[in-house]
Design a protein around this motif. Structure first.
Motif, short mmCIF file in Angstrom:
data_model
loop_
_atom_site.label_atom_id
_atom_site.label_comp_id
_atom_site.label_asym_id
_atom_site.label_seq_id
_atom_site.Cartn_x
_atom_site.Cartn_y
_atom_site.Cartn_z
N ASN A 144 -1.10 -7.19 2.48
CA ASN A 144 -0.34 -8.42 2.23
C ASN A 144 0.16 -8.97 3.56
OD1 ASN A 144 1.18 -10.45 0.93
ND2 ASN A 144 2.99 -9.15 0.97
N LEU A 198 4.45 -4.26 -4.69
CA LEU A 198 3.21 -4.27 -3.93
C LEU A 198 2.45 -2.96 -4.09
CD1 LEU A 198 4.50 -5.99 -0.66
CD2 LEU A 198 2.90 -6.98 -2.31
N CYS A 218 -1.34 -2.56 -3.11
CA CYS A 218 -1.10 -2.94 -1.72
C CYS A 218 -0.56 -1.74 -0.94
CB CYS A 218 -0.11 -4.10 -1.66
SG CYS A 218 0.31 -4.60 0.02
#
Length: 452
Positions: free
Chosen positions: A62, A113, A118
Motif C-alpha cells: 500500500n 491492511l 497487505c
C-alpha cells in the motif's frame, strides 16, 4: 532460526518477472526470507502448513495512506463534498489528534491492511496540532512494530495556513524550522537503511496548497542528503490545478519540476489530472505514482490514466488513501476497484486482473525502492498471504487464481498473512493485538474527536 514449511500449495502466484504460477509446489521460509520453492521439500520446520487447499500470493504493498483518518470515517457532513470542502470541514476535527489517537488509529489501519493481504504500508502523517507533542508520528512506528507490518512512515508537514493563502487551519500547521528539525530527528531515529528493513522513513510535505515553495525545496534537499524517499499529493483535483496556476503560474507537475521534485526517489499520490506530456516526464525521470482508485471515485476527483502510465513504464503502485475518503483500508477491494474503473473508462483492454495485481506488488516494490519485496522468489522477503479455496465465495471460480483474488469472493479477509517470516494473521484474525479491544478503544477516541 525460525522456519515455516507450506506444503503442496494448490497454486503459488509468484509475480516474478515471468509471472510464473506454480501448482503443487511447496515453500520453505527460514527466518525472514523465502529459502526454497520446490515440488517437494523434505526439510524440517518449526511449523508445517498443509497448503493443498490454498492459493498463495506475494504480500500487497500500500503506497499511500493516512492512518489517523480511520477515526473520522463516514461523517455525514462530508459524504457528498469534493476535496477542498472535505478538507476544510475535517481539519478542525483532526486538530484534536493526540498521541493516543495516532497510536490506535495506526493499529486499526494496519490491522485492516494485514487482514486484506497487505504486508507493506506507507503512511503520510501530516497533521501536527499546536497543542500536542511534536513527536506524534512516533506512535505510528510503535504501532507498526507491535502489529508486525513492514512500514514506510512519512513525516508529513503543512506550513501554509488559511491566513497565508493555503487551505489548512492555523491550528495544524508548523513553521519550516520545526518541520525540518523534526524530519531530521525522525530519519535518525527510525530509518533502517539495510535490505529487508521493517521500518523506513519518507519525507512528505502534504501538497502544493498546504506548504511553501521553500519547504518543498528544503525538504527534498534534506531527504536526498539522508538518501530517503520523498512523497506528496499531486494533481488530485481540478481545484488543485487551478490553485497551482493562479499561485505559481504553472500546472502541478511543472511546479514540482521547478522545485526539484522529480526523480526515482520521489512518488506522487493520485496524479489524476495529468496530460500525456506530463506522464512522459514522470517516465523519463523515474518518478512514481500511487494510484488511489476508491478515493478518487468517492471524492469525484476523476480517473488517472494508469493504462498510459504503465505503457510508458512509470512506476505505479496501488493505494487505499486515507480512510476518511475511502472509507476502508481494504487492499483487495482496491484491486477490484482499480480493475473495474479502468475497464469502464478505457475499455475492455484498459486493465487486466494480472496488471492490477502487478501494480499492488511489483509496482509498490519499484515505487518504494525495496527490491526484496513484491514477489515470491527464493531469497526474497517472506511477505505473503494465503486464501483457502474452499470458501463459498470462490466456489466455481478457481480456474484462474489471480482473477479469483481480484474479482471473486464474499470476503476480502485472507486466511493467513506472513510478514518478514512471521505469521501475523491466522484464520483471518490478527495475531499480535486484540483487535476487538483496539476497535473499542478507537471508537471511544473517535467519538470524542468528532463531538469535540
Amino acid at each position: 532460526m525460525s522456519s515455516i514449511l507450506i506444503k503442496n500449495l494448490k497454486e503459488i502466484v509468484t509475480m516474478d518477472s515471468e509471472r510464473t504460477r506454480l501448482k503443487g509446489y511447496s515453500l520453505l521460509i527460514k527466518d525472514n526470507k523465502i529459502s526454497k520453492i520446490a515440488g517437494d521439500i523434505k526439510l524440517p520446520a518449526e511449523e508445517i502448513i498443509d497448503g493443498s487447499d490454498y492459493f498463495l500470493y506475494p504480500g500487497l504493498i500500500n503506497t499511500h495512506h493516512h492512518f489517523y483518518q480511520t477515526l473520522t470515517r463516514n461523517i455525514p457532513q462530508v459524504q457528498n463534498v469534493e476535496l477542498f470542502n472535505w478538507l476544510r470541514y475535517l481539519y478542525p476535527i483532526w486538530a484534536r489528534l493526540t498521541p493516543e489517537a495516532v497510536y490506535y488509529s495506526g493499529l486499526v489501519a494496519m490491522g485492516e491492511l494485514l487482514k486484506t493481504g497487505c504486508t507493506t504500508a506507507v503512511d503520510q502523517f501530516y497533521v501536527f496540532p499546536k497543542s500536542q507533542p511534536k513527536e506524534l508520528v512516533d506512535g505510528e512506528f510503535r504501532a507498526a512494530q507491535e502489529i508486525g507490518i513492514r512500514f514506510h512512515g512519512s513525516r508529513g508537514s503543512m506550513s501554509l495556513s488559511e491566513k497565508d493563502g493555503g487551505l489548512p487551519t492555523d491550528s495544524v500547521v508548523q513553521t519550516e524550522e520545526e518541520i525540518l528539525a523534526d524530519s531530521q530527528r525522525v530519519i535518525e531515529k527510525f530509518h533502517d537503511y539495510k535490505p529487508f528493513a521493517m521500518q523506513r522513513v519518507v519525507l512528505a510535505p502534504c501538497s502544493p496548497f498546504s506548504v511553501t515553495e521553500n519547504l518543498l525545496k528544503e525538504s527534498i534537499k534534506l531527504a536526498r542528503n539522508y538518501k530517503v524517499g520523498s512523497h506528496t499529493h499531486l494533481a488530485e483535483t481540478k481545484d488543485e490545478d487551478e490553485f497551482c496556476q493562479e499561485t505559481f503560474g504553472s500546472r502541478p507537475v511543472e511546479y514540482m519540476k521547478r522545485v526539484g521534485w522529480l526523480g526515482d526517489d520521489v512518488w506522487f499520490a493520485h496524479c489524476v489530472h495529468l496530460n500525456e506530456k506530463e506522464i512522459n516526464l514522470l517516465a523519463e525521470t523515474g518518478t512514481g505514482v500511487a494510484h488511489c482508485p476508491v478515493s478518487n471515485q468517492k471524492l469525484a476527483s476523476g480517473t488517472a490514466n494508469i493504462s498510459y502510465m504503465l505503457k510508458k513504464k512509470v512506476p505505479v503502485g496501488l493505494a487505499v488513501d486515507g480512510s476518511a475518503s475511502n472509507d476502508s483500508s481494504n487492499m483487495i477491494a482496491e484491486l477490484k476497484a482499480a480493475f473495474l474503473m479502468h475497464r469502464l473508462i478505457y475499455g475492455i483492454s484498459g486493465m487486466s486482473a494480472e496488471e492490477v495485481l502487478a501494480m499492488a506488488t511489483n509496482g509498490g516494490r519499484d515505487v518504494l525502492n525495496q527490491p526484496e519485496i513484491g514477489s515470491i522468489e527464493e531469497g526474497k522477503a517472506a511477505d505473503m498471504f494465503l486464501i483457502n479455496t474452499k470458501r463459498l465465495g470462490l466456489a466455481g471460480g478457481l480456474s484462474d487464481s489471480v482473477s479469483a483474488l481480484v474479482t471473486s469472493g464474499d470476503s476480502q479477509i485472507v486466511d493467513i498473512t506472513i510478514v518478514n517470516g512471521k505469521i501475523v494473521v491466522r484464520d483471518g484474525r490478527l495475531v499480535n493485538i486484540d483487535e476487538d479491544k483496539v476497535a473499542e478503544k478507537a471508537n471511544k477516541i473517535s467519538k470524542k474527536m468528532i463531538e469535540g
